[in-house]
Design a protein around this motif. Sequence first.
Motif, PDB file in Angstrom:
ATOM      1  N   UNK A  33       0.818  -1.212   0.000  1.00 47.72           N
ATOM      2  CA  UNK A  33       0.000   0.000   0.000  1.00 47.72           C
ATOM      3  C   UNK A  33       0.847   1.254   0.000  1.00 47.72           C
ATOM      4  N   UNK A  34       1.877   1.281   0.843  1.00 48.49           N
ATOM      5  CA  UNK A  34       2.762   2.445   0.892  1.00 48.49           C
ATOM      6  C   UNK A  34       3.475   2.652  -0.447  1.00 48.49           C
ATOM      7  N   UNK A  35       4.021   1.567  -1.006  1.00 47.10           N
ATOM      8  CA  UNK A  35       4.777   1.685  -2.256  1.00 47.10           C
ATOM      9  C   UNK A  35       3.881   2.116  -3.412  1.00 47.10           C
ATOM     10  N   UNK A  48      -5.416  -1.413  -4.371  1.00 52.03           N
ATOM     11  CA  UNK A  48      -6.195  -2.356  -3.565  1.00 52.03           C
ATOM     12  C   UNK A  48      -7.021  -1.637  -2.500  1.00 52.03           C
ATOM     13  N   UNK A  49      -7.297  -0.364  -2.730  1.00 52.40           N
ATOM     14  CA  UNK A  49      -8.180   0.383  -1.842  1.00 52.40           C
ATOM     15  C   UNK A  49      -9.531  -0.323  -1.785  1.00 52.40           C
ATOM     16  N   UNK A  50     -10.026  -0.570  -0.564  1.00 55.75           N
ATOM     17  CA  UNK A  50     -11.267  -1.327  -0.389  1.00 55.75           C
ATOM     18  C   UNK A  50     -12.299  -0.478   0.336  1.00 55.75           C
ATOM     19  N   UNK A  51     -13.414  -0.205  -0.334  1.00 59.33           N
ATOM     20  CA  UNK A  51     -14.516   0.567   0.236  1.00 59.33           C
ATOM     21  C   UNK A  51     -14.066   1.947   0.712  1.00 59.33           C
ATOM     22  N   UNK A  52     -13.078   2.519  -0.007  1.00 56.69           N
ATOM     23  CA  UNK A  52     -12.627   3.863   0.324  1.00 56.69           C
ATOM     24  C   UNK A  52     -11.513   3.930   1.345  1.00 56.69           C
ATOM     25  N   UNK A  53     -11.003   2.780   1.786  1.00 59.72           N
ATOM     26  CA  UNK A  53      -9.942   2.754   2.795  1.00 59.72           C
ATOM     27  C   UNK A  53      -8.729   2.024   2.234  1.00 59.72           C
ATOM     28  N   UNK A  57      -3.986   0.957   5.923  1.00 59.65           N
ATOM     29  CA  UNK A  57      -4.769   1.218   7.137  1.00 59.65           C
ATOM     30  C   UNK A  57      -5.426  -0.059   7.657  1.00 59.65           C
ATOM     31  N   UNK A  58      -5.975  -0.856   6.759  1.00 58.05           N
ATOM     32  CA  UNK A  58      -6.528  -2.147   7.193  1.00 58.05           C
ATOM     33  C   UNK A  58      -5.434  -2.988   7.853  1.00 58.05           C
ATOM     34  N   UNK A  59      -4.235  -2.978   7.261  1.00 52.44           N
ATOM     35  CA  UNK A  59      -3.139  -3.759   7.819  1.00 52.44           C
ATOM     36  C   UNK A  59      -2.769  -3.305   9.215  1.00 52.44           C
ATOM     37  N   UNK A  60      -2.716  -1.985   9.419  1.00 53.64           N
ATOM     38  CA  UNK A  60      -2.396  -1.454  10.749  1.00 53.64           C
ATOM     39  C   UNK A  60      -3.471  -1.848  11.755  1.00 53.64           C
ATOM     40  N   UNK A  61      -4.739  -1.788  11.349  1.00 49.94           N
ATOM     41  CA  UNK A  61      -5.831  -2.205  12.233  1.00 49.94           C
ATOM     42  C   UNK A  61      -5.684  -3.674  12.628  1.00 49.94           C
ATOM     43  N   UNK A 323       4.217  -0.303  -9.015  1.00 46.38           N
ATOM     44  CA  UNK A 323       4.470  -1.743  -8.987  1.00 46.38           C
ATOM     45  C   UNK A 323       5.955  -2.044  -9.095  1.00 46.38           C
ATOM     46  N   UNK A 324       6.659  -1.282  -9.947  1.00 44.01           N
ATOM     47  CA  UNK A 324       8.096  -1.459 -10.068  1.00 44.01           C
ATOM     48  C   UNK A 324       8.815  -1.116  -8.774  1.00 44.01           C
ATOM     49  N   UNK A 325       8.333  -0.078  -8.090  1.00 44.11           N
ATOM     50  CA  UNK A 325       8.935   0.300  -6.816  1.00 44.11           C
ATOM     51  C   UNK A 325       8.791  -0.823  -5.802  1.00 44.11           C
ATOM     52  N   UNK A 326       7.604  -1.399  -5.719  1.00 40.60           N
ATOM     53  CA  UNK A 326       7.392  -2.493  -4.759  1.00 40.60           C
ATOM     54  C   UNK A 326       8.241  -3.703  -5.118  1.00 40.60           C
ATOM     55  N   UNK A 327       8.350  -3.995  -6.407  1.00 40.29           N
ATOM     56  CA  UNK A 327       9.116  -5.164  -6.852  1.00 40.29           C
ATOM     57  C   UNK A 327      10.587  -5.057  -6.480  1.00 40.29           C
TER      58      UNK A 327
END
Length: 340
Positions: A33-35, A48-53, A57-61, A323-327
Amino acid sequence: MQKAMPTWLENSDRRFSWLGPVRMCIMAFIAFGYASTMPRGPGEAEYLNLFGYDPSWYGISLIFMMSGFLALRSLGKHGSGAKLLLSRAVRNLPVLALFAAIVIFVFYPLFGAPPADGSSRAGQHFEYFLKVVSCYNPNAITPGLLDGALYDCIIQGGLWTFRWGATAYLVTAFVWAIGGLRNRQIILAAFVGALILCCALIAYNISHPSILQDFMITGLRLVWPFLLGMCAYAYRDRLPRSYIVPLALIAAAMVQFYFLPWTPFIEVCASIALGYLVFLICTSTKPAPKSIIALPDLSLGLYVFNWPAAQITLLLLPTLSPLGLFAIAFPVTIAAALAL
Protein backbone atom coordinates in the motif's frame (compact mmCIF):
# COMPACT_ATOMS: atom_id res chain seq x y z
CA MET A 1 -1.83 -12.51 47.98
CA GLN A 2 -2.08 -13.04 44.24
CA LYS A 3 -5.59 -13.39 42.88
CA ALA A 4 -6.55 -16.63 41.17
CA MET A 5 -6.49 -16.48 37.39
CA PRO A 6 -9.99 -16.60 35.82
CA THR A 7 -10.56 -19.88 34.02
CA TRP A 8 -11.32 -18.15 30.71
CA LEU A 9 -7.96 -16.36 30.88
CA GLU A 10 -5.90 -19.48 31.44
CA ASN A 11 -4.16 -20.71 28.31
CA SER A 12 -2.31 -23.76 27.20
CA ASP A 13 1.19 -23.80 25.83
CA ARG A 14 -0.14 -24.44 22.32
CA ARG A 15 1.71 -22.32 19.82
CA PHE A 16 -0.06 -20.59 16.96
CA SER A 17 2.03 -21.86 14.07
CA TRP A 18 0.23 -19.66 11.56
CA LEU A 19 0.75 -16.44 13.55
CA GLY A 20 4.17 -15.46 12.18
CA PRO A 21 3.39 -16.14 8.50
CA VAL A 22 0.06 -14.31 8.72
CA ARG A 23 1.67 -11.34 10.42
CA MET A 24 4.36 -11.16 7.74
CA CYS A 25 1.68 -11.27 5.03
CA ILE A 26 -0.02 -8.31 6.69
CA MET A 27 3.28 -6.42 6.74
CA ALA A 28 3.71 -7.14 3.02
CA PHE A 29 0.15 -5.85 2.51
CA ILE A 30 1.06 -2.61 4.31
CA ALA A 31 4.32 -2.24 2.38
CA PHE A 32 2.49 -2.71 -0.93
CA GLY A 33 0.00 0.00 0.00
CA TYR A 34 2.76 2.44 0.89
CA ALA A 35 4.78 1.68 -2.26
CA SER A 36 1.71 2.06 -4.47
CA THR A 37 1.22 5.69 -3.51
CA MET A 38 4.80 6.81 -2.86
CA PRO A 39 5.65 7.71 -6.50
CA ARG A 40 2.31 9.53 -6.87
CA GLY A 41 2.13 11.54 -3.66
CA PRO A 42 0.19 11.52 -0.37
CA GLY A 43 -3.06 12.67 -1.95
CA GLU A 44 -3.48 9.51 -4.03
CA ALA A 45 -5.38 6.41 -2.96
CA GLU A 46 -3.35 3.24 -2.54
CA TYR A 47 -3.75 0.30 -4.86
CA LEU A 48 -6.20 -2.36 -3.57
CA ASN A 49 -8.18 0.38 -1.84
CA LEU A 50 -11.27 -1.33 -0.39
CA PHE A 51 -14.52 0.57 0.24
CA GLY A 52 -12.63 3.86 0.32
CA TYR A 53 -9.94 2.75 2.79
CA ASP A 54 -6.29 2.02 2.01
CA PRO A 55 -4.79 -1.45 2.49
CA SER A 56 -2.09 -0.01 4.74
CA TRP A 57 -4.77 1.22 7.14
CA TYR A 58 -6.53 -2.15 7.19
CA GLY A 59 -3.14 -3.76 7.82
CA ILE A 60 -2.40 -1.45 10.75
CA SER A 61 -5.83 -2.20 12.23
CA LEU A 62 -5.13 -5.93 11.95
CA ILE A 63 -1.76 -5.54 13.67
CA PHE A 64 -3.45 -3.77 16.59
CA MET A 65 -6.09 -6.50 16.78
CA MET A 66 -3.35 -9.14 16.93
CA SER A 67 -1.48 -7.08 19.54
CA GLY A 68 -4.55 -6.93 21.79
CA PHE A 69 -5.10 -10.68 21.39
CA LEU A 70 -1.48 -11.51 22.23
CA ALA A 71 -1.29 -9.00 25.10
CA LEU A 72 -4.20 -10.65 26.92
CA ARG A 73 -2.80 -14.10 26.13
CA SER A 74 0.53 -13.04 27.61
CA LEU A 75 -1.13 -11.74 30.77
CA GLY A 76 -3.02 -15.00 31.09
CA LYS A 77 0.24 -16.90 30.86
CA HIS A 78 2.39 -15.03 33.40
CA GLY A 79 -0.05 -12.64 35.09
CA SER A 80 2.31 -9.66 35.14
CA GLY A 81 1.91 -6.28 33.50
CA ALA A 82 5.60 -5.59 34.13
CA LYS A 83 6.60 -8.71 32.23
CA LEU A 84 4.29 -7.71 29.39
CA LEU A 85 5.98 -4.31 29.10
CA LEU A 86 9.44 -5.81 29.39
CA SER A 87 8.78 -8.33 26.62
CA ARG A 88 7.53 -5.58 24.29
CA ALA A 89 10.50 -3.37 25.13
CA VAL A 90 13.00 -6.18 24.53
CA ARG A 91 11.38 -6.96 21.19
CA ASN A 92 10.89 -3.43 19.85
CA LEU A 93 13.39 -0.99 21.34
CA PRO A 94 16.62 -2.56 20.04
CA VAL A 95 15.23 -2.52 16.50
CA LEU A 96 14.12 1.10 16.86
CA ALA A 97 17.51 2.07 18.28
CA LEU A 98 19.30 0.30 15.43
CA PHE A 99 17.07 1.96 12.87
CA ALA A 100 17.63 5.43 14.37
CA ALA A 101 21.38 4.82 14.37
CA ILE A 102 21.28 3.77 10.70
CA VAL A 103 19.41 6.97 9.80
CA ILE A 104 22.01 9.08 11.62
CA PHE A 105 25.20 7.28 10.61
CA VAL A 106 24.30 5.84 7.19
CA PHE A 107 21.34 7.57 5.54
CA TYR A 108 22.39 11.12 6.44
CA PRO A 109 26.00 10.80 5.23
CA LEU A 110 24.80 9.23 1.96
CA PHE A 111 21.64 11.15 1.13
CA GLY A 112 21.38 14.10 3.53
CA ALA A 113 22.17 17.75 2.92
CA PRO A 114 24.41 19.65 5.38
CA PRO A 115 22.93 22.68 7.19
CA ALA A 116 23.06 25.85 5.11
CA ASP A 117 24.97 27.69 7.82
CA GLY A 118 27.60 24.95 8.10
CA SER A 119 26.67 24.05 11.68
CA SER A 120 26.65 20.54 13.13
CA ARG A 121 23.58 18.33 13.15
CA ALA A 122 24.65 16.61 16.39
CA GLY A 123 21.87 18.18 18.45
CA GLN A 124 19.25 17.38 15.83
CA HIS A 125 20.47 13.78 15.57
CA PHE A 126 20.46 13.29 19.34
CA GLU A 127 16.92 14.66 19.63
CA TYR A 128 15.80 12.49 16.72
CA PHE A 129 17.32 9.37 18.32
CA LEU A 130 15.54 10.01 21.63
CA LYS A 131 12.19 10.65 19.97
CA VAL A 132 12.37 7.41 17.99
CA VAL A 133 13.61 5.10 20.74
CA SER A 134 11.29 6.53 23.41
CA CYS A 135 8.31 6.24 21.01
CA TYR A 136 7.47 9.84 21.96
CA ASN A 137 7.56 10.73 18.27
CA PRO A 138 9.00 7.80 16.29
CA ASN A 139 7.84 9.48 13.11
CA ALA A 140 9.91 12.61 13.71
CA ILE A 141 10.78 14.59 10.60
CA THR A 142 14.39 14.59 9.44
CA PRO A 143 15.22 18.02 7.93
CA GLY A 144 17.87 17.81 5.27
CA LEU A 145 17.13 14.19 4.41
CA LEU A 146 14.92 13.50 1.37
CA ASP A 147 13.61 17.06 1.39
CA GLY A 148 12.72 16.76 -2.29
CA ALA A 149 10.63 13.60 -1.94
CA LEU A 150 6.85 13.68 -2.29
CA TYR A 151 6.76 12.60 1.37
CA ASP A 152 9.46 15.10 2.28
CA CYS A 153 11.53 14.89 5.47
CA ILE A 154 10.08 11.49 6.35
CA ILE A 155 12.41 8.51 6.26
CA GLN A 156 10.29 6.34 8.57
CA GLY A 157 6.71 7.19 7.62
CA GLY A 158 5.28 3.95 8.99
CA LEU A 159 6.61 4.23 12.54
CA TRP A 160 3.99 6.66 13.85
CA THR A 161 1.95 3.73 15.22
CA PHE A 162 4.65 2.81 17.76
CA ARG A 163 3.57 5.71 19.97
CA TRP A 164 0.01 4.44 20.04
CA GLY A 165 1.16 0.87 20.54
CA ALA A 166 3.36 1.84 23.49
CA THR A 167 0.45 3.78 25.00
CA ALA A 168 -1.87 0.79 24.56
CA TYR A 169 0.56 -1.53 26.36
CA LEU A 170 1.17 0.93 29.21
CA VAL A 171 -2.57 1.34 29.78
CA THR A 172 -3.06 -2.44 29.52
CA ALA A 173 -0.41 -3.06 32.19
CA PHE A 174 -2.00 -0.46 34.49
CA VAL A 175 -5.55 -1.76 34.05
CA TRP A 176 -4.31 -5.30 34.67
CA ALA A 177 -2.63 -4.16 37.90
CA ILE A 178 -5.92 -2.77 39.25
CA GLY A 179 -7.83 -5.89 38.23
CA GLY A 180 -9.76 -4.42 35.31
CA LEU A 181 -8.91 -7.18 32.85
CA ARG A 182 -10.00 -10.14 34.96
CA ASN A 183 -13.62 -9.74 33.88
CA ARG A 184 -14.22 -10.27 30.20
CA GLN A 185 -17.54 -8.42 30.33
CA ILE A 186 -15.56 -5.30 31.23
CA ILE A 187 -13.28 -5.85 28.22
CA LEU A 188 -16.30 -6.25 25.96
CA ALA A 189 -17.92 -3.10 27.38
CA ALA A 190 -14.68 -1.16 26.87
CA PHE A 191 -14.53 -2.29 23.23
CA VAL A 192 -18.15 -1.34 22.55
CA GLY A 193 -17.69 2.02 24.27
CA ALA A 194 -14.51 2.83 22.33
CA LEU A 195 -16.15 1.82 19.05
CA ILE A 196 -19.27 3.92 19.64
CA LEU A 197 -17.22 6.91 20.77
CA CYS A 198 -14.97 6.62 17.73
CA CYS A 199 -17.87 6.50 15.27
CA ALA A 200 -19.71 9.34 17.00
CA LEU A 201 -16.61 11.54 17.02
CA ILE A 202 -15.92 10.83 13.34
CA ALA A 203 -19.49 11.83 12.44
CA TYR A 204 -19.28 14.98 14.58
CA ASN A 205 -15.87 15.93 13.18
CA ILE A 206 -17.26 16.10 9.65
CA SER A 207 -19.26 19.24 10.49
CA HIS A 208 -17.06 20.50 13.35
CA PRO A 209 -13.45 19.66 12.40
CA SER A 210 -10.56 20.34 14.75
CA ILE A 211 -6.98 19.19 15.18
CA LEU A 212 -7.70 17.83 18.67
CA GLN A 213 -10.57 15.73 17.39
CA ASP A 214 -8.43 14.42 14.53
CA PHE A 215 -5.83 13.32 17.10
CA MET A 216 -8.48 11.65 19.26
CA ILE A 217 -10.06 9.93 16.27
CA THR A 218 -6.70 8.53 15.18
CA GLY A 219 -6.18 7.09 18.65
CA LEU A 220 -9.68 5.65 18.89
CA ARG A 221 -9.38 4.06 15.43
CA LEU A 222 -6.48 2.05 16.89
CA VAL A 223 -7.91 1.56 20.39
CA TRP A 224 -11.04 -0.27 19.35
CA PRO A 225 -9.14 -2.82 17.19
CA PHE A 226 -6.76 -3.42 20.13
CA LEU A 227 -9.72 -4.01 22.45
CA LEU A 228 -11.42 -6.15 19.80
CA GLY A 229 -8.32 -8.35 19.77
CA MET A 230 -8.61 -8.69 23.54
CA CYS A 231 -12.27 -9.64 23.15
CA ALA A 232 -11.33 -12.24 20.56
CA TYR A 233 -9.00 -13.87 23.07
CA ALA A 234 -11.45 -13.55 25.97
CA TYR A 235 -14.28 -15.14 23.98
CA ARG A 236 -12.14 -17.37 21.75
CA ASP A 237 -14.01 -20.53 22.77
CA ARG A 238 -17.41 -18.98 22.03
CA LEU A 239 -16.74 -17.46 18.64
CA PRO A 240 -18.12 -19.49 15.73
CA ARG A 241 -15.39 -20.99 13.58
CA SER A 242 -17.11 -20.24 10.30
CA TYR A 243 -15.98 -18.20 7.32
CA ILE A 244 -19.60 -17.13 6.87
CA VAL A 245 -19.04 -14.48 9.57
CA PRO A 246 -16.34 -12.48 7.74
CA LEU A 247 -18.19 -12.91 4.44
CA ALA A 248 -21.37 -11.49 5.99
CA LEU A 249 -19.45 -8.53 7.39
CA ILE A 250 -17.84 -7.82 4.01
CA ALA A 251 -21.30 -7.96 2.44
CA ALA A 252 -22.57 -5.48 5.05
CA ALA A 253 -19.68 -3.12 4.27
CA MET A 254 -20.38 -3.44 0.54
CA VAL A 255 -24.08 -2.63 0.97
CA GLN A 256 -23.25 0.48 2.99
CA PHE A 257 -20.58 1.59 0.51
CA TYR A 258 -22.73 1.27 -2.63
CA PHE A 259 -26.28 1.90 -1.45
CA LEU A 260 -26.20 4.03 1.70
CA PRO A 261 -24.73 7.43 2.58
CA TRP A 262 -21.21 7.24 3.94
CA THR A 263 -20.88 5.99 7.50
CA PRO A 264 -17.83 5.02 9.64
CA PHE A 265 -19.38 1.56 9.96
CA ILE A 266 -18.07 0.75 6.49
CA GLU A 267 -14.56 0.73 7.92
CA VAL A 268 -15.75 -1.06 11.06
CA CYS A 269 -17.45 -3.90 9.19
CA ALA A 270 -14.59 -4.38 6.73
CA SER A 271 -11.91 -4.25 9.45
CA ILE A 272 -13.74 -6.71 11.71
CA ALA A 273 -14.27 -9.02 8.72
CA LEU A 274 -10.56 -9.08 7.95
CA GLY A 275 -9.76 -9.43 11.65
CA TYR A 276 -12.11 -12.39 11.99
CA LEU A 277 -10.47 -14.03 9.00
CA VAL A 278 -7.04 -13.54 10.59
CA PHE A 279 -8.38 -14.94 13.88
CA LEU A 280 -9.67 -18.09 12.18
CA ILE A 281 -6.38 -18.70 10.39
CA CYS A 282 -4.06 -17.93 13.32
CA THR A 283 -6.00 -20.07 15.81
CA SER A 284 -6.52 -22.95 13.41
CA THR A 285 -5.84 -26.36 14.94
CA LYS A 286 -4.44 -27.52 11.62
CA PRO A 287 -0.65 -27.28 12.00
CA ALA A 288 1.30 -25.24 9.51
CA PRO A 289 3.67 -27.13 7.19
CA LYS A 290 7.22 -27.54 8.45
CA SER A 291 8.46 -25.22 5.71
CA ILE A 292 6.19 -22.48 7.04
CA ILE A 293 7.13 -23.09 10.67
CA ALA A 294 10.81 -22.91 9.76
CA LEU A 295 10.45 -19.36 8.44
CA PRO A 296 11.87 -16.69 10.77
CA ASP A 297 9.34 -14.10 11.93
CA LEU A 298 10.49 -10.99 10.06
CA SER A 299 7.36 -8.98 10.76
CA LEU A 300 8.97 -6.29 12.93
CA GLY A 301 11.85 -5.72 10.51
CA LEU A 302 9.45 -5.62 7.56
CA TYR A 303 7.36 -3.01 9.29
CA VAL A 304 10.29 -0.80 10.28
CA PHE A 305 12.28 -0.93 7.04
CA ASN A 306 9.64 -1.03 4.29
CA TRP A 307 9.16 2.75 4.17
CA PRO A 308 12.85 3.82 4.07
CA ALA A 309 13.61 1.06 1.56
CA ALA A 310 10.91 2.41 -0.76
CA GLN A 311 11.89 6.05 -0.19
CA ILE A 312 15.55 5.47 -0.98
CA THR A 313 14.79 3.20 -3.94
CA LEU A 314 12.56 5.92 -5.38
CA LEU A 315 15.27 8.52 -4.76
CA LEU A 316 17.77 6.44 -6.75
CA LEU A 317 15.27 5.42 -9.45
CA PRO A 318 12.75 8.28 -9.63
CA THR A 319 10.99 7.03 -12.78
CA LEU A 320 9.78 3.78 -11.19
CA SER A 321 6.09 2.95 -11.34
CA PRO A 322 4.33 1.95 -8.09
CA LEU A 323 4.47 -1.74 -8.99
CA GLY A 324 8.10 -1.46 -10.07
CA LEU A 325 8.93 0.30 -6.82
CA PHE A 326 7.39 -2.49 -4.76
CA ALA A 327 9.12 -5.16 -6.85
CA ILE A 328 12.52 -3.66 -6.07
CA ALA A 329 12.04 -2.16 -2.59
CA PHE A 330 10.31 -5.05 -0.89
CA PRO A 331 13.13 -7.57 -1.48
CA VAL A 332 15.46 -4.94 -0.03
CA THR A 333 13.15 -4.72 2.98
CA ILE A 334 13.25 -8.50 3.39
CA ALA A 335 17.04 -8.44 3.26
CA ALA A 336 17.16 -5.72 5.93
CA ALA A 337 14.76 -7.69 8.14
CA LEU A 338 16.83 -10.85 7.71
CA ALA A 339 19.95 -8.91 8.71
CA LEU A 340 18.35 -8.32 12.11
